[in-house]
Scaffold this motif. Structure first.
Motif, PDB file in Angstrom:
ATOM      1  N   LEU A 170     -13.860  15.700  35.528  1.00 36.81           N
ATOM      2  CA  LEU A 170     -12.532  15.975  36.097  1.00 36.81           C
ATOM      3  C   LEU A 170     -11.520  16.264  34.987  1.00 36.81           C
ATOM      4  CD1 LEU A 170     -12.286  13.360  38.994  1.00 36.81           C
ATOM      5  CD2 LEU A 170     -12.545  15.837  39.192  1.00 36.81           C
ATOM      6  N   LEU A 171     -11.590  15.491  33.915  1.00 33.87           N
ATOM      7  CA  LEU A 171     -10.674  15.713  32.794  1.00 33.87           C
ATOM      8  C   LEU A 171     -10.968  17.026  32.077  1.00 33.87           C
ATOM      9  CD1 LEU A 171     -10.571  12.093  31.288  1.00 33.87           C
ATOM     10  CD2 LEU A 171      -8.853  13.192  32.752  1.00 33.87           C
ATOM     11  N   VAL A 172     -12.265  17.325  31.920  1.00 35.07           N
ATOM     12  CA  VAL A 172     -12.651  18.540  31.189  1.00 35.07           C
ATOM     13  C   VAL A 172     -12.351  19.788  32.002  1.00 35.07           C
ATOM     14  CG1 VAL A 172     -14.635  19.777  30.231  1.00 35.07           C
ATOM     15  CG2 VAL A 172     -14.409  17.329  29.856  1.00 35.07           C
ATOM     16  N   SER A 173     -12.381  19.687  33.334  1.00 29.89           N
ATOM     17  CA  SER A 173     -12.218  20.865  34.195  1.00 29.89           C
ATOM     18  C   SER A 173     -10.833  21.483  34.062  1.00 29.89           C
ATOM     19  CB  SER A 173     -12.471  20.479  35.651  1.00 29.89           C
ATOM     20  OG  SER A 173     -13.809  20.053  35.825  1.00 29.89           O
ATOM     21  N   ILE A 174      -9.832  20.692  33.677  1.00 32.08           N
ATOM     22  CA  ILE A 174      -8.466  21.235  33.580  1.00 32.08           C
ATOM     23  C   ILE A 174      -8.352  22.297  32.485  1.00 32.08           C
ATOM     24  CG2 ILE A 174      -6.056  20.649  33.109  1.00 32.08           C
ATOM     25  CD1 ILE A 174      -6.622  17.910  34.367  1.00 32.08           C
ATOM     26  N   PRO A 175      -8.728  21.986  31.209  1.00 34.71           N
ATOM     27  CA  PRO A 175      -8.639  23.055  30.187  1.00 34.71           C
ATOM     28  C   PRO A 175      -9.619  24.190  30.446  1.00 34.71           C
ATOM     29  CG  PRO A 175      -9.693  21.090  29.284  1.00 34.71           C
ATOM     30  CD  PRO A 175      -9.137  20.702  30.624  1.00 34.71           C
ATOM     31  N   ILE A 176     -10.790  23.881  31.036  1.00 30.79           N
ATOM     32  CA  ILE A 176     -11.752  24.945  31.328  1.00 30.79           C
ATOM     33  C   ILE A 176     -11.179  25.891  32.379  1.00 30.79           C
ATOM     34  CG2 ILE A 176     -14.001  25.428  32.367  1.00 30.79           C
ATOM     35  CD1 ILE A 176     -15.099  22.993  31.005  1.00 30.79           C
ATOM     36  N   GLY A 177     -10.507  25.333  33.397  1.00 33.04           N
ATOM     37  CA  GLY A 177      -9.904  26.175  34.424  1.00 33.04           C
ATOM     38  C   GLY A 177      -8.831  27.091  33.852  1.00 33.04           C
ATOM     39  N   ILE A 178      -8.017  26.548  32.957  1.00 38.20           N
ATOM     40  CA  ILE A 178      -6.975  27.379  32.329  1.00 38.20           C
ATOM     41  C   ILE A 178      -7.601  28.498  31.512  1.00 38.20           C
ATOM     42  CG2 ILE A 178      -5.080  27.352  30.665  1.00 38.20           C
ATOM     43  CD1 ILE A 178      -4.515  24.453  31.506  1.00 38.20           C
ATOM     44  N   LEU A 179      -8.675  28.177  30.755  1.00 38.13           N
ATOM     45  CA  LEU A 179      -9.336  29.179  29.915  1.00 38.13           C
ATOM     46  C   LEU A 179      -9.961  30.286  30.756  1.00 38.13           C
ATOM     47  CD1 LEU A 179     -10.299  30.062  27.095  1.00 38.13           C
ATOM     48  CD2 LEU A 179     -12.313  28.609  27.423  1.00 38.13           C
ATOM     49  N   THR A 180     -10.679  29.925  31.811  1.00 35.05           N
ATOM     50  CA  THR A 180     -11.337  30.937  32.640  1.00 35.05           C
ATOM     51  C   THR A 180     -10.322  31.799  33.391  1.00 35.05           C
ATOM     52  OG1 THR A 180     -11.571  29.243  34.361  1.00 35.05           O
ATOM     53  CG2 THR A 180     -13.468  29.645  32.940  1.00 35.05           C
ATOM     54  N   SER A 181      -9.196  31.213  33.793  1.00 36.32           N
ATOM     55  CA  SER A 181      -8.175  32.017  34.478  1.00 36.32           C
ATOM     56  C   SER A 181      -7.568  33.057  33.542  1.00 36.32           C
ATOM     57  CB  SER A 181      -7.080  31.103  35.032  1.00 36.32           C
ATOM     58  OG  SER A 181      -6.420  30.400  33.975  1.00 36.32           O
ATOM     59  N   LEU A 182      -7.462  32.712  32.256  1.00 34.55           N
ATOM     60  CA  LEU A 182      -6.955  33.689  31.289  1.00 34.55           C
ATOM     61  C   LEU A 182      -7.968  34.794  31.035  1.00 34.55           C
ATOM     62  CD1 LEU A 182      -5.287  31.274  28.685  1.00 34.55           C
ATOM     63  CD2 LEU A 182      -4.130  32.720  30.385  1.00 34.55           C
TER      64      LEU A 182
END
Length: 509
Positions: A251-263
């Motif tokens: 859950l914690l890791v998904s936040i920066p990963i989500g931002i990266l993939t959206s970019l």
């Protein structure tokens, strides 16, 4: 894989023959289609364009020969870049010259790809001007030549990074405990897979997904080994508690990963797809896999600890057996000297004392070693036999025959291993009242020792202090043989009413 770089294996030869095999195999695939092109259409990337313009298409002219030149260019560029340019730049040898050579290689690839592309896309000349075609083709192949050089550089970076990581596993793990040996190997494998995907021109979305999921999987695996699983087991919890902790980490890791993939994708739909797929992989595959590997590693460590304990116990038992044997020899020797002093003059007593001194020196200095030279063991046997002979040489009815090889190779043997058999022969085979005999033979052939003792047997007298001794020395030596030479010795013992015979063979080093 770590051993691949530590051992004297020539990685350059492996690379050369791998590249050569791929090159030859690619040429063979092209050749197999040449014969078929005479009676059926062979699909090629641009054949449909020739068909659209109703042009005659020759497989050899518009595909086979251009591709042969291209494959040769790939092969030659790899050899030059990998074995000449990069090693020289890494070692800082003639840097300017090799940079120029690299630029020349880029120019040569550009020219080769441009020329061959004019044949692969020959249909363009039938509806476009030559200047337009050459301008289009050579502009396009500048980028393609740069892409090929980038792939070669990427390969070199992976190779040198992998070499550094695998050659310094212990140092890296000592400094960063979370990076286990398995994690470092996984990092190397991920770099290789990412390179192969880029080389095979996989879709950008697929490459991006792999580049995101693989490092997260390595991180979850490392964190599980370093913290999550030990903490769970310390509290006597099971795998479900561990997976809940893993889910919290995700859950914690998904936040920066989500931002990266959206970019990267500039859309929310791929972001949710990649995020969901990533969480599923880590919770259903990576987490349980780390748990299984950790439990197996613990079981292996427990087995190693048990074996070390058993080995220590065997060593202690072996030392105890040695301590049991030594006083027995000393007791017999002192009895012999006592009998000699009563029978003969001081000269024989002096000889006996000298022999005993040599034996005691051997026992104090060499008996505690694990292995000694066989020649030293033979010296001890000769001293013991000579000492025992002092009390029997005046009796004509006692026959002692020795066939002991003196000039043995540099073979080694456990100390005090043969003497119990000779001691047993003198103890039970000699009588001053009856005819007695002892035959001792010791020979070596290559690395094998052949030892035979044949002696007579006499009933023990009533006042013999060891009348009820059941042969502790022989039992001890049997146990020592089992401990020291498992599956490398053979002991045969035969006994009759009047004779006792042993035959021992040992494979020595």
């Amino acid at each position: 894989m770590n051993d691949l770089f530590k051992k004297n294996l020539n990685l350059g030869k492996i690379e050369f023959w791998a590249a050569t095999t791929i090159y030859v195999f690619a040429l063979i695939l092209l050749l197999t289609k040449v014969a078929d092109s005479n009676y059926k259409e062979i699909w090629t990337p641009y054949r449909y364009m020739f068909n659209n313009y109703h042009l005659h298409y020759s497989y050899s002219k518009f595909y086979f020969f251009p591709e042969v030149f291209r494959y040769t260019g790939y092969y030659g560029a790899f050899l030059l870049w990998n074995f000449v340019i990069i090693p020289a730049l890494a070692e800082k040898r003639r840097v300017v010259w090799h940079i120029i050579l690299g630029l020349a290689l880029l120019t040569a690839l550009w020219g080769l790809f441009g020329i061959t592309d004019t044949w692969l896309k020959g249909y363009l000349f039938y509806h476009k001007s030559p200047d337009y075609v050459y301008n289009l083709v050579f502009k396009t192949n500048v980028l393609y030549a740069l892409w090929v050089m980038m792939m070669l550089t990427f390969y070199s970076m992976i190779k040198y990074s992998a070499n550094f990581l695998l050659s310094n596993v212990d140092k890296i793990q000592a400094k960063y405990r979370v990076l286990t040996h398995d994690c470092i190997i996984a990092i190397v494998i991920c770099m290789i897979v990412a390179f192969m995907m880029a080389l095979a021109d996989f879709p950008v979305e697929l490459i991006t997904t792999f580049v995101i999921i693989a490092p997260v999987a390595i991180g979850i695996y490392a964190l599980s080994f370093y913290s999550l699983i030990p903490q769970t087991l310390a509290k006597n919890r099971g795998i479900f508690n561990y997976l809940l902790k893993t889910a919290g980490v995700m859950l914690l890791v998904s936040i920066p990963i989500g931002i990266l993939t959206s970019l990267i994708f500039e859309s929310s739909e791929p972001t949710f797809i990649v995020g969901g797929f990533n969480c599923g992989i880590q919770l259903l595959i990576t987490g349980p896999f780390a748990w299984i590997v950790y439990k197996r590693k613990m079981a292996g460590n427990q087995e190693i600890t048990y074996l070390k304990t058993a080995l220590g116990r065997s060593t202690a038992d072996l030392d105890f057996l040695r301590s049991q044997i030594n006083p027995h020899f000393l007791f017999n020797a002192l009895n012999t000297l006592y009998g000699t002093a009563l029978q003969e003059n001081a000269e024989r007593t002096a000889e006996g004392v000298q022999r005993l001194g040599d034996m005691m020196r051997f026992m104090l200095q060499e008996n505690m070693q694990e292995k000694i030279l066989l020649v030293r063991e033979i010296d001890y046997l000769n001293n013991y036999i000579a000492l025992q002979t002092l009390r029997t040489q005046t009796s004509p009815d006692i026959s002692i025959v020795l066939q002991i090889e003196e000039h043995v190779n540099a073979l080694q043997i456990a100390p005090m291993l043969l003497i119990p058999f000779i001691e047993n022969a003198f103890k039970h085979g000699i009588s001053l009242r009856q005819p007695s005999h002892i035959n001792i033979s010791l020979q070596t052939k290559e690395n094998t020792l052949y030892f035979d003792v044949h002696n007579s047997i006499h009933p023990k007298v009533f006042n013999d202090t060891e009348k009820y001794n059941n042969g502790i020395g022989l039992e001890n030596v049997k146990q020592r043989l089992i401990l020291l030479y498992p599956n490398k010795h053979e002991l045969v013992i035969r006994e009759s009413a009047r004779d006792f015979f042993i035959h021992l063979t040992i494979q020595l080093q």
